[in-house]
Motif scaffolding. Structure first.
Motif, PDB file in Angstrom:
ATOM      1  N   VAL A 108     -46.940   5.253  28.516  1.00  5.83           N
ATOM      2  CA  VAL A 108     -47.460   6.119  27.558  1.00  5.83           C
ATOM      3  C   VAL A 108     -46.200   6.703  26.379  1.00  5.83           C
ATOM      4  N   SER A 109     -45.317   5.737  27.128  1.00  2.88           N
ATOM      5  CA  SER A 109     -42.959   5.271  25.967  1.00  2.88           C
ATOM      6  C   SER A 109     -43.932   3.985  25.328  1.00  2.88           C
ATOM      7  N   PHE A 110     -45.178   3.157  25.954  1.00  2.00           N
ATOM      8  CA  PHE A 110     -44.925   1.790  24.720  1.00  2.00           C
ATOM      9  C   PHE A 110     -45.840   2.580  24.370  1.00  2.00           C
ATOM     10  N   GLY A 111     -46.906   2.976  23.994  1.00  2.00           N
ATOM     11  CA  GLY A 111     -48.007   3.107  22.912  1.00  2.00           C
ATOM     12  C   GLY A 111     -47.113   3.998  22.272  1.00  2.00           C
ATOM     13  N   GLN A 112     -45.826   5.275  22.545  1.00  2.00           N
ATOM     14  CA  GLN A 112     -45.139   5.793  21.654  1.00  2.00           C
ATOM     15  C   GLN A 112     -44.532   4.923  20.800  1.00  2.00           C
ATOM     16  N   GLN A 113     -43.441   3.838  21.393  1.00  2.00           N
ATOM     17  CA  GLN A 113     -42.840   2.319  20.820  1.00  2.00           C
ATOM     18  C   GLN A 113     -43.879   2.132  19.980  1.00  2.00           C
ATOM     19  N   VAL A 114     -45.171   1.471  20.250  1.00  2.00           N
ATOM     20  CA  VAL A 114     -45.323   0.747  19.758  1.00  2.00           C
ATOM     21  C   VAL A 114     -45.480   2.064  17.688  1.00  2.00           C
ATOM     22  N   VAL A 115     -46.431   2.768  18.090  1.00  2.00           N
ATOM     23  CA  VAL A 115     -46.706   3.845  16.992  1.00  2.00           C
ATOM     24  C   VAL A 115     -45.081   3.562  15.850  1.00  2.00           C
ATOM     25  N   THR A 116     -43.576   4.046  17.300  1.00  2.00           N
ATOM     26  CA  THR A 116     -42.909   4.629  15.432  1.00  2.00           C
ATOM     27  C   THR A 116     -42.247   3.057  15.053  1.00  2.00           C
ATOM     28  N   ARG A 117     -42.598   1.909  16.013  1.00  2.00           N
ATOM     29  CA  ARG A 117     -41.886   0.726  15.460  1.00  2.00           C
ATOM     30  C   ARG A 117     -42.905   0.687  13.915  1.00  2.00           C
ATOM     31  N   ALA A 118     -44.591   0.809  13.917  1.00  2.00           N
ATOM     32  CA  ALA A 118     -45.155   0.580  12.939  1.00  2.00           C
ATOM     33  C   ALA A 118     -44.857   1.701  11.900  1.00  2.00           C
ATOM     34  N   LYS A 119     -44.334   2.726  11.718  1.00  2.00           N
ATOM     35  CA  LYS A 119     -43.633   3.617  11.388  1.00  2.00           C
ATOM     36  C   LYS A 119     -42.876   3.386  10.901  1.00  2.00           C
ATOM     37  N   ARG A 120     -42.121   2.495  11.317  1.00  2.00           N
ATOM     38  CA  ARG A 120     -40.159   2.005  10.724  1.00  2.00           C
ATOM     39  C   ARG A 120     -40.977   0.803   9.621  1.00  2.00           C
ATOM     40  N   ARG A 121     -41.704   0.614  10.276  1.00  2.00           N
ATOM     41  CA  ARG A 121     -42.471  -0.897   9.483  1.00  2.00           C
ATOM     42  C   ARG A 121     -42.572   0.111   8.440  1.00  2.00           C
ATOM     43  N   ILE A 122     -43.689   0.993   8.385  1.00  2.00           N
ATOM     44  CA  ILE A 122     -43.684   1.372   6.789  1.00  2.00           C
ATOM     45  C   ILE A 122     -43.120   1.867   5.979  1.00  2.00           C
ATOM     46  N   ARG A 123     -41.955   2.576   6.762  1.00  2.00           N
ATOM     47  CA  ARG A 123     -41.366   3.415   6.140  1.00  2.00           C
ATOM     48  C   ARG A 123     -39.717   2.297   5.479  1.00  2.00           C
ATOM     49  N   LYS A 124     -39.823   1.027   6.108  1.00  2.00           N
ATOM     50  CA  LYS A 124     -38.877  -0.494   5.050  1.00  2.00           C
ATOM     51  C   LYS A 124     -39.634  -1.025   3.653  1.00  2.00           C
ATOM     52  N   THR A 125     -41.201  -0.592   4.208  1.00  2.00           N
ATOM     53  CA  THR A 125     -41.894  -1.614   3.029  1.00  2.00           C
ATOM     54  C   THR A 125     -42.373  -0.080   1.867  1.00  2.00           C
ATOM     55  N   CYS A 126     -42.814   0.745   2.195  1.00  2.00           N
ATOM     56  CA  CYS A 126     -42.839   1.675   1.142  1.00  2.00           C
ATOM     57  C   CYS A 126     -41.957   2.057   1.039  1.00  2.00           C
ATOM     58  N   THR A 127     -41.094   1.075  -0.029  1.00  2.00           N
ATOM     59  CA  THR A 127     -39.771   1.940  -0.471  1.00  2.00           C
ATOM     60  C   THR A 127     -39.906   2.102  -1.920  1.00  2.00           C
ATOM     61  N   THR A 128     -39.198   2.805  -2.329  1.00  2.00           N
ATOM     62  CA  THR A 128     -38.951   3.224  -3.966  1.00  2.00           C
ATOM     63  C   THR A 128     -38.185   1.988  -4.603  1.00  2.00           C
ATOM     64  N   LYS A 129     -37.765   0.719  -4.361  1.00  2.00           N
ATOM     65  CA  LYS A 129     -38.023  -0.171  -5.385  1.00  2.00           C
ATOM     66  C   LYS A 129     -38.572  -1.220  -5.049  1.00  2.00           C
ATOM     67  N   LEU A 130     -39.267  -1.065  -4.037  1.00  2.00           N
ATOM     68  CA  LEU A 130     -40.676  -1.656  -4.172  1.00  2.00           C
ATOM     69  C   LEU A 130     -42.510  -0.930  -5.115  1.00  2.00           C
ATOM     70  N   LEU A 131     -41.867   0.119  -5.305  1.00  2.00           N
ATOM     71  CA  LEU A 131     -43.355   0.453  -5.887  1.00  2.00           C
ATOM     72  C   LEU A 131     -42.936   0.195  -7.335  1.00  2.00           C
ATOM     73  N   LYS A 132     -41.453   0.209  -7.523  1.00  2.00           N
ATOM     74  CA  LYS A 132     -40.619   0.256  -8.986  1.00  2.00           C
ATOM     75  C   LYS A 132     -41.321  -0.736  -9.595  1.00  2.00           C
ATOM     76  N   ARG A 133     -41.221  -2.109  -8.744  1.00  2.00           N
ATOM     77  CA  ARG A 133     -41.647  -3.313  -8.657  1.00  2.00           C
ATOM     78  C   ARG A 133     -43.170  -3.432  -8.830  1.00  2.00           C
ATOM     79  N   ARG A 134     -43.646  -2.499  -8.365  1.00  2.00           N
ATOM     80  CA  ARG A 134     -45.268  -2.752  -7.976  1.00  2.00           C
ATOM     81  C   ARG A 134     -46.041  -1.851  -9.776  1.00  2.00           C
ATOM     82  N   LEU A 135     -45.089  -1.291  -9.821  1.00  2.00           N
ATOM     83  CA  LEU A 135     -45.421  -0.028 -10.888  1.00  2.00           C
ATOM     84  C   LEU A 135     -44.152  -0.301 -12.049  1.00  2.00           C
ATOM     85  N   PRO A 136     -43.969  -0.762 -12.853  1.00  2.00           N
ATOM     86  CA  PRO A 136     -42.906  -1.271 -13.686  1.00  2.00           C
ATOM     87  C   PRO A 136     -42.882   0.288 -14.547  1.00  2.00           C
TER      88      PRO A 136
END
Length: 711
Positions: A108-136
């Protein structure tokens, strides 16, 4: 086991998700100081015990982990007299195995670990800086002012006066009804206003895109042009999302110059057919030029006179601002208001030519004469938003039957269903080359108008891809950035991408209300507009530059130019690009080795240095250099030094060659070594080098040397 305290921290921290934990210092007690480290632990049960003695003081560390709870580390130190004795630390730890229930918790902890890492990856990807680049638009819209609005409105209106006649003309070049060019002229700027990264750029129909679309329109009609726009947009958008812009680097500047020059010559020649009033099939160089000589007796004099007169008229207006140089400073032409008026007339020359041509044709129509070929009726109104025709029915070709005897039977037209796979098959390499050319133009023009700022090539690829897809739902032809209209936008003082939105709105207004007036536009005037707009694309000025700089690159330029004219545009640019890549590969294989000799004590050193990476095309030249070194000097007391200071990569073919040469040297008891070898290259060479061969970075002594070049 003896390690220091820093190593303990390292072993502890690697079991934590977040390595940026904070240490909360607890107020010290009279006899001890305590520090705690808490974090999310995911490695299972872990117990760590440590005892350390420093003189009379003792340090105890206890570390326990649980996969469900936070772990805590406590340090306890009993103060005492500190001596200068050496410190030793004894560390031991054990990992708890646990029961079956523990293993389930660990899963269960490993599954939570995967979910946590996925959330962290999404947070790092979906940033305000990237949003401003894609929607100038998010970047410049909050800072928008009324002054910027005024400048953008004036610039957008000025560009629209150029975009409307060019849109009509490029629709005719593409072989579709002229209103389709206007559809592209209004839809493209709307998307670029949202996704564009350079404020001085405007997208829409261009001569190159219209010319490349024309052959597919001849093959399958208007639906092929719409599908080509959709497919091109999908490829451009995918290339932008995957950061595949590096593919464009394989098409060199001479190849692009040859392609653009050939496209300009083809467009100009095809418009000469229109100016002369000739009507025959074919729009390529090999068909138009013979056709003009074949049907020269059918030239319409009135159309030819009007067309060439307006070419001179447009050239005069284009250079109107240069006329003031002929007059002294006291002339009224140097008045600021007069200069602005001259600039506006020069910028809007295409619209003025179309309006004047309409008036001339209308006057002749009033008196019952029609000496010119007119565009005719243009479909009025805003186009419907609909799905591109991925499959459609078209009439089958009519076959003449010489033995047909029933003359009373009615001729019935049969239809065939054209499916999407058949359309893609008919397009062939065009569905890849059209987006490649569109991306090249888009990125090149964006860099030209970025005013030295960094250009986001990925965002430009996304913008042109999304624009082509959006345009296909309105029945448009493929689009890209326009250099001429972008120049007008930049010179008109546009501040933001909102100017492109104004440009699209003005074109949309013309589609809704001004289409009936376009009925009287003479075709020869449209030909004159296209010729004057396209002829600067003939990059003849590149020939002297290439001749003075690097003459060998004239070959890909001339090859691309001739192949695009004599074969077709797609194969021409492919042949030119492949030729330049082959030239590059050939030059890369012509490696040169520098040979240096000097004496060190009683030994002679022979240093052989390769000037580039060693790949299989250059194997024979490097083998010859090594062979010459081994037989060049017959002295026995010498060492051959292979200097790899300029070599970073070696392929398998070169390794096999080195292995055979070194084996022959070993039999002859030839002494050799390697110097200036990088770590990566040392690892590669270790697969073939015998044991004991020196591989180092020695500093060569400063002695008198004799240098020769081994071909």
């Amino acid at each position: 086991m003896f390690i220091n305290l820093d190593q303990v921290f390292f072993y502890c921290a690697r079991y934590c998700f977040d390595l940026n934990q904070k240490f909360d210092k607890i107020p010290p007690s009279p006899n001890k100081t305590k520090y705690s480290l808490s974090g999310l632990i995911s490695s299972g049960a872990l117990r760590l015990n440590m005892n350390n003695k420093i003189g009379d003081s003792s340090l105890q560390l206890s570390f326990s982990f649980d996969d469900k709870k936070n772990g805590e580390t406590s340090f306890q130190m009993d103060p005492g007299s500190v001596s200068s004795a050496s410190s030793e630390m004894s560390v031991s730890w054990s990992e708890g195995v646990g029961s079956a229930e523990h293993h389930r918790d660990k899963d269960v902890s490993f599954g939570q670990q995967v979910v946590t890492r996925a959330k962290r990856r999404i947070r790092k990807t979906c940033t305000t800086k990237l949003l401003k680049r894609r929607l100038p638009m998010i970047e410049w819209l909050p800072k928008y002012t009324l002054q910027s609005l005024f400048h953008d409105c004036m610039a957008g209106f000025t560009v629209a006066l150029t975009a409307i006649p060019q849109g009509i003309a490029y629709g005719a070049v593409a072989g579709v009804p002229v209103e389709f060019g206007l559809y592209t002229a209004f839809a493209g700027p709307f998307i670029y206003a949202l996704l564009g990264s350079v404020s001085q750029i405007t997208m829409g129909p261009t001569a190159v895109m219209a010319l490349m679309t024309h052959q597919y329109v001849q093959l399958g009609g208007v639906p092929y042009a719409i599908i080509l726009s959709f497919v091109s947009g999908c490829i451009e958008l995918l290339a932008g999302l995957l950061n595949l812009g590096f593919i464009m680097d394989f098409i060199s500047a001479p190849v692009i110059s040859g392609f653009c020059s050939a496209a300009a010559v083809t467009v100009i020649l095809s418009q000469f057919k229109t100016i002369l009033g000739l009507s025959f099939r074919g729009s390529t160089f090999t068909k138009v030029l013979p056709g003009i000589f074949k049907y020269w007796r059918s030239i319409r004099v009135w159309d030819a006179v009007l067309g060439f007169a307006f070419i001179a008229f447009l050239m005069l207006l284009k250079n109107l601002t240069l006329i003031k140089k002929w007059f002294n400073t006291g002339c009224c032409l140097h008045n600021p208001c007069v200069e602005k008026a001259m600039w506006f007339v020069s910028t809007c020359r295409n619209a003025l030519a179309v309006i004047l041509g309409c008036l001339i044709a209308y006057v002749f129509e009033i008196y019952g004469n029609r000496p010119f070929q007119l565009i005719g009726e243009v479909k009025c109104g805003i186009p419907d938003f609909q799905i591109p025709p991925f499959s459609f029915e078209r009439p089958e070709e009519e076959f003449a039957s010489s033995n047909w005897t029933d003359s009373d039977s009615d001729n019935q037209t049969s239809y065939e269903l054209v499916t999407f796979p058949e359309i893609l098959k008919d397009m062939g390499p065009g569905m890849v080359l059209v987006p490649v050319i569109a991306i090249l133009e888009q990125v090149a023009i964006a860099k030209a108008f970025s005013n030295g700022a960094k250009t986001d090539s990925t965002q430009e690829m996304i913008a042109v891809g999304a624009g082509s897809i959006f345009c296909s739902f309105f029945g448009c032809i493929p689009l890209t950035a326009s250099f001429s209209r972008s120049s007008v936008l930049s010179a008109s003082g546009g501040k933001t991408q909102f100017a492109s939105l104004i440009n699209g709105c003005v074109v949309l207004f013309a589609l809704a209300f001004l289409m009936p007036t376009f009925y009287f536009i003479p075709k020869s005037i449209l030909g004159a507009v296209i010729i004057t707009a396209v002829y600067p694309m003939i990059e003849y000025h590149e020939i002297p530059s290439l001749w003075r700089g690097r003459r060998i690159e004239l070959f890909p330029f001339i090859t691309t130019f001739l192949c695009c004219l004599l074969i077709n545009m797609e194969y021409g640019i492919l042949i030119g690009a492949q030729m330049h890549l082959l030239m590059l590969a050939y030059e890369g294989s012509r490696s040169k080795s520098t040979l240096t000799r000097y004496k060190e004590a009683d030994e002679e050193r022979v240093v052989l240095q390769a000037d580039r990476n060693l790949y299989f095309p250059s194997v024979e030249r490097f083998r010859n250099a090594l062979t010459k070194v081994s037989i060049d000097v017959e002295t026995k007391n010498r060492v051959v030094v292979l200097d790899m200071g300029r070599v970073n990569q070696i392929d398998h073919t070169t390794l096999k060659m080195l292995q055979s040469i070194l084996a022959a040297w070993d039999k002859k008891e030839e002494k050799y070594c390697f110097t200036n070898v990088s770590d990566h290259l040392k690892q590669v060479l270790s697969s073939i080098l015998p044991k004991g061969v020196p591989v180092s970075r020695p500093v060569l002594p400063s002695t008198d040397t004799t240098i020769s070049f081994v071909p």
